[in-house]
Design a protein around this motif. Structure first.
Motif, short mmCIF file in Angstrom:
data_model
loop_
_atom_site.label_atom_id
_atom_site.label_comp_id
_atom_site.label_asym_id
_atom_site.label_seq_id
_atom_site.Cartn_x
_atom_site.Cartn_y
_atom_site.Cartn_z
N ASP A 103 51.47 42.09 28.63
CA ASP A 103 52.34 42.49 27.52
C ASP A 103 51.59 42.44 26.20
OD1 ASP A 103 52.21 39.79 26.86
OD2 ASP A 103 54.17 39.32 27.68
N TYR A 104 52.25 42.90 25.15
CA TYR A 104 51.61 43.00 23.84
C TYR A 104 51.32 41.63 23.23
CZ TYR A 104 52.92 47.92 24.16
OH TYR A 104 53.06 49.23 24.59
N ASP A 105 52.18 40.65 23.50
CA ASP A 105 51.93 39.31 22.99
C ASP A 105 50.63 38.75 23.55
OD1 ASP A 105 54.23 39.29 21.47
OD2 ASP A 105 55.44 38.22 22.96
N THR A 106 50.38 39.01 24.83
CA THR A 106 49.14 38.53 25.45
C THR A 106 47.93 39.21 24.82
OG1 THR A 106 50.28 38.07 27.54
CG2 THR A 106 47.88 38.30 27.63
N ILE A 107 48.03 40.52 24.57
CA ILE A 107 46.93 41.23 23.92
C ILE A 107 46.65 40.63 22.54
CG2 ILE A 107 46.20 43.44 22.93
CD1 ILE A 107 46.08 43.41 25.95
N CYS A 108 47.70 40.32 21.81
CA CYS A 108 47.55 39.74 20.48
C CYS A 108 46.82 38.39 20.56
CB CYS A 108 48.92 39.57 19.83
SG CYS A 108 48.87 38.92 18.15
N LYS A 109 47.20 37.56 21.53
CA LYS A 109 46.56 36.25 21.69
C LYS A 109 45.09 36.41 22.07
CE LYS A 109 50.83 33.91 23.05
NZ LYS A 109 51.59 33.30 24.18
N LEU A 110 44.81 37.37 22.94
CA LEU A 110 43.42 37.63 23.32
C LEU A 110 42.60 38.08 22.12
CD1 LEU A 110 44.03 39.48 26.71
CD2 LEU A 110 42.89 37.27 26.46
N GLN A 111 43.17 38.95 21.30
CA GLN A 111 42.47 39.45 20.13
C GLN A 111 42.16 38.34 19.14
OE1 GLN A 111 40.98 42.04 19.30
NE2 GLN A 111 41.74 43.74 20.49
N GLN A 112 43.05 37.37 19.05
CA GLN A 112 42.88 36.30 18.08
C GLN A 112 41.91 35.22 18.55
OE1 GLN A 112 46.93 35.00 17.49
NE2 GLN A 112 47.42 36.68 16.11
N SER A 113 41.56 35.24 19.83
CA SER A 113 40.66 34.22 20.37
C SER A 113 39.20 34.56 20.09
CB SER A 113 40.88 34.08 21.89
OG SER A 113 39.90 33.22 22.44
N LYS A 114 38.47 33.64 19.50
CA LYS A 114 37.04 33.84 19.25
C LYS A 114 36.24 33.80 20.54
CE LYS A 114 36.31 28.94 18.04
NZ LYS A 114 36.17 28.55 19.43
N ASP A 115 36.87 33.35 21.64
CA ASP A 115 36.19 33.26 22.93
C ASP A 115 36.26 34.57 23.72
OD1 ASP A 115 35.69 30.52 22.43
OD2 ASP A 115 37.70 30.03 23.15
N VAL A 116 37.01 35.55 23.21
CA VAL A 116 37.15 36.86 23.86
C VAL A 116 36.36 37.87 23.04
CG1 VAL A 116 38.76 38.67 24.58
CG2 VAL A 116 39.43 36.26 24.76
N TYR A 117 35.32 38.43 23.65
CA TYR A 117 34.41 39.32 22.93
C TYR A 117 34.90 40.77 22.89
CZ TYR A 117 31.30 35.35 23.86
OH TYR A 117 30.75 34.11 23.96
N GLU A 118 35.50 41.22 23.99
CA GLU A 118 35.93 42.62 24.07
C GLU A 118 37.02 42.75 25.11
OE1 GLU A 118 33.99 47.12 24.51
OE2 GLU A 118 32.72 45.38 24.10
N ILE A 119 37.98 43.66 24.85
CA ILE A 119 39.10 43.91 25.77
C ILE A 119 39.16 45.40 26.05
CG2 ILE A 119 41.56 43.56 26.18
CD1 ILE A 119 41.48 41.66 23.69
N VAL A 120 39.34 45.76 27.32
CA VAL A 120 39.42 47.17 27.70
C VAL A 120 40.63 47.38 28.62
CG1 VAL A 120 38.28 49.09 28.86
CG2 VAL A 120 36.91 47.44 27.56
N PRO A 121 41.56 48.27 28.26
CA PRO A 121 42.67 48.58 29.17
C PRO A 121 42.14 49.27 30.43
CG PRO A 121 43.08 49.40 26.94
CD PRO A 121 41.65 49.02 27.00
N VAL A 122 42.76 48.98 31.56
CA VAL A 122 42.35 49.59 32.83
C VAL A 122 43.18 50.85 33.07
CG1 VAL A 122 42.20 49.28 35.33
CG2 VAL A 122 41.62 47.38 33.78
N GLY A 123 42.49 51.97 33.28
CA GLY A 123 43.16 53.23 33.53
C GLY A 123 43.16 53.62 34.99
N SER A 124 43.23 54.90 35.25
CA SER A 124 43.39 55.41 36.62
C SER A 124 42.15 55.19 37.49
CB SER A 124 43.72 56.90 36.59
OG SER A 124 42.69 57.62 35.93
#
Length: 248
Positions: A161-182
């Protein structure tokens, strides 16, 4: 002005500090019209289509400033259902629906549902998380890949969900996030490693199907700090270790 194409994103540098991030998605033959192949309420087809574009933009670190919808059908009643679905998803994402603009097809009768979405965001260069992995990392998937009838129209704790994405973005321990497509988790992981200039080693035993379609971005992959993986697993649901990014 500099324009780059990275993954499914277009990045436009508009000055020394700001970047416009653009993503899009389309949906055809899914809805309630007579020619649709997959019959689902049009509201949900619209919701999940706009979700893909939103996820691409916000995972880059950008803030949504505009959403456009190209409805390839009449306003009454397919267009109204599409707009309602988009506004519902914008509300879930915490995005003001005043950002929404679009068009419909009023000149010709259509027999299949067609939706095109473009999401435009803006981010400062220091907050952009695209090709931003600078050191060796662990790749994890968060959420489960789902598609078609597997996707619930109500809250599904297995879908990120979007709340989880927000928490991941705010974490200095997460360098990059990529949505998984088809193309699935494995493809997105390989692209992430290649784009960041790292060698990839997949985990021997995987708890998630890495070749299955992620449908409307029901899961993401993230490159995280090697030393913080236990905290990531503890703090988030449906986390699976996929592999490791190593220096060439």
């Amino acid at each position: 002005m500099e324009v780059k194409k990275i993954r499914d994103l277009s990045l436009i540098s508009i000055d020394e500090n700001r970047i416009i991030v653009i993503a899009c998605d389309s949906c055809g033959g899914i809805g309630m019209k007579e020619g649709d192949t997959f019959k689902v309420p049009t509201i949900y087809a619209a919701r999940f289509t706009v979700r893909v574009a939103i996820m691409e933009v916000i995972c880059s670190g950008a803030e949504i400033i505009t959403i456009t919808n190209a409805v390839c059908n009449e306003m009454n009643d397919t267009g109204m259902a599409v707009i309602k679905g988009i506004k519902e998803e914008l509300m879930l994402a915490g995005i003001n629906d005043m950002t929404l603009t679009g068009s419909t097809e009023e000149n010709f009768k259509t027999i299949s549902t067609g939706i095109g979405i473009t999401a435009i965001g803006m981010v400062s260069k220091d907050k952009l998380k695209v090709n931003s992995v600078k050191e060796e990392a662990i790749i994890v998937s968060i959420g489960l890949p789902k598609v078609g009838h597997e996707i619930s129209f109500v809250k599904d704790d297995e879908i990120i969900d979007y709340d989880t994405i927000c928490k991941l973005q705010q974490s200095k321990d997460v360098y990059e996030i990529v949505p998984v497509g088809s193309k699935g988790i494995a493809y997105e992981t390989e692209m992430l490693a290649r784009n960041n200039g790292f060698k990839l080693k997949f985990k021997t035993e995987l708890l998630v199907d890495t070749h299955k379609s992620g449908g409307p971005s029901t899961c993401v992959i993230a490159a995280v700090d090697l030393k913080k993986i236990d905290e990531i697993i503890k703090d988030f649901n449906n986390v699976s270790i996929i592999g490791y990014l190593m220096k060439n």
